[in-house]
Design a protein around this motif. Structure first.
Motif, PDB file in Angstrom:
ATOM      1  N   ASP A 129       0.836  -1.210   0.000  1.00 57.79           N
ATOM      2  CA  ASP A 129       0.000   0.000   0.000  1.00 57.79           C
ATOM      3  C   ASP A 129       0.865   1.252   0.000  1.00 57.79           C
ATOM      4  O   ASP A 129       0.590   2.210  -0.733  1.00 57.79           O
ATOM      5  CB  ASP A 129      -0.931   0.021   1.219  1.00 57.79           C
ATOM      6  CG  ASP A 129      -2.033  -1.015   1.144  1.00 57.79           C
ATOM      7  OD1 ASP A 129      -2.262  -1.551   0.033  1.00 57.79           O
ATOM      8  OD2 ASP A 129      -2.658  -1.299   2.186  1.00 57.79           O
TER       9      ASP A 129
ATOM     10  N   THR B  67       1.688   9.210  -5.958  1.00 59.49           N
ATOM     11  CA  THR B  67       2.136  10.576  -5.671  1.00 59.49           C
ATOM     12  C   THR B  67       3.221  11.003  -6.657  1.00 59.49           C
ATOM     13  O   THR B  67       3.179  12.114  -7.191  1.00 59.49           O
ATOM     14  CB  THR B  67       2.675  10.660  -4.227  1.00 59.49           C
ATOM     15  OG1 THR B  67       1.670  10.214  -3.326  1.00 59.49           O
ATOM     16  CG2 THR B  67       3.087  12.064  -3.870  1.00 59.49           C
TER      17      THR B  67
ATOM     18  N   ARG C 195       0.911   4.055  -2.913  1.00 59.83           N
ATOM     19  CA  ARG C 195       0.631   5.477  -2.649  1.00 59.83           C
ATOM     20  C   ARG C 195       1.793   6.351  -3.094  1.00 59.83           C
ATOM     21  O   ARG C 195       1.588   7.399  -3.707  1.00 59.83           O
ATOM     22  CB  ARG C 195       0.353   5.684  -1.153  1.00 59.83           C
ATOM     23  CG  ARG C 195      -1.074   5.332  -0.771  1.00 59.83           C
ATOM     24  CD  ARG C 195      -1.386   5.706   0.665  1.00 59.83           C
ATOM     25  NE  ARG C 195      -0.954   4.586   1.507  1.00 59.83           N
ATOM     26  CZ  ARG C 195      -0.158   4.681   2.553  1.00 59.83           C
ATOM     27  NH1 ARG C 195       0.291   5.836   2.946  1.00 59.83           N
ATOM     28  NH2 ARG C 195       0.185   3.611   3.240  1.00 59.83           N
TER      29      ARG C 195
END
Length: 161
Positions: free
Chosen positions: A96, A104, A100
Motif C-alpha cells: 500500500d 504521488t 501510494r
C-alpha cells in the motif's frame, strides 16, 4: 573305640546339644531367626512400597513432561502463525505504501509535464508574436500595419493558449 577321636567328638557334640536343650538355647536361636525373618520381611515390604511410590512418581513426571511438550508445541505453532500474520500485514502495508508513493510520484510527474508543456507553449507563443511583429513591422507600414499587427497578435495568443 574309646581311643578314637571321632568318638569323643560325637560325645562332646551330644553333650553340647543336651546343654543347649537344657538352657533353652534353641528357643533363643529360633526367636532370633524369627525376628530376623520379620525384619527382612518388613524391609522387603518397605522396598515394595518405595518402588510403587517411585513408579507412581515416574508416571506423574512422564505425564507432566508430555503435557509440557504439548504446551510447548502449541506455543511454537501460535508463534509461527502470529509471525506469518505479522509478515502478511507488513507486506500488505508495504505494498500500500509503495502504491501510494508511486501514485504521488506519478501525479507530480504529470503536473511537472503539464507545467513544462504550458511553459513551452507560452515561450513558443511569445516567440511567434515577436517574430510576427518583427516581420510585419518590416513589411507593412502605417495604420494598416498597426491593425494587422494587433489582430495577428491576438489570434496567435488565442490559438496558442
Amino acid at each position: 573305640m574309646l581311643y578314637q577321636a571321632e568318638f569323643w567328638v560325637a560325645v562332646a557334640f551330644v553333650l553340647l546339644m543336651a546343654v543347649f536343650a537344657y538352657f533353652g538355647i534353641h528357643h533363643t536361636v529360633l526367636k532370633a531367626l524369627d525376628h530376623r525373618a520379620a525384619r527382612i520381611k518388613a524391609e522387603l515390604d518397605d522396598a515394595r512400597q518405595l518402588r510403587d511410590e517411585a513408579a507412581k512418581l515416574l508416571a506423574e513426571y512422564k505425564a507432566r513432561h508430555a503435557k509440557a511438550e504439548g504446551e510447548a508445541q502449541e506455543i511454537i505453532a501460535f508463534a509461527k502463525a502470529e509471525a506469518e500474520r505479522i509478515a502478511s500485514e507488513a507486506k500488505t502495508k508495504l505494498e500500500d505504501f509503495v502504491a501510494r508513493r508511486t501514485k504521488t510520484a506519478e501525479s507530480k510527474i504529470a503536473l511537472a509535464e503539464a507545467q513544462a508543456l504550458a511553459d513551452v507553449r507560452a515561450a513558443a507563443a511569445n516567440a511567434a508574436v515577436t517574430a510576427a511583429s518583427a516581420i510585419l513591422s518590416q513589411s507593412v507600414t502605417g495604420s494598416v500595419a498597426d491593425d494587422l499587427l494587433t489582430k495577428g497578435i491576438a489570434e496567435v495568443k488565442a490559438k496558442l493558449n
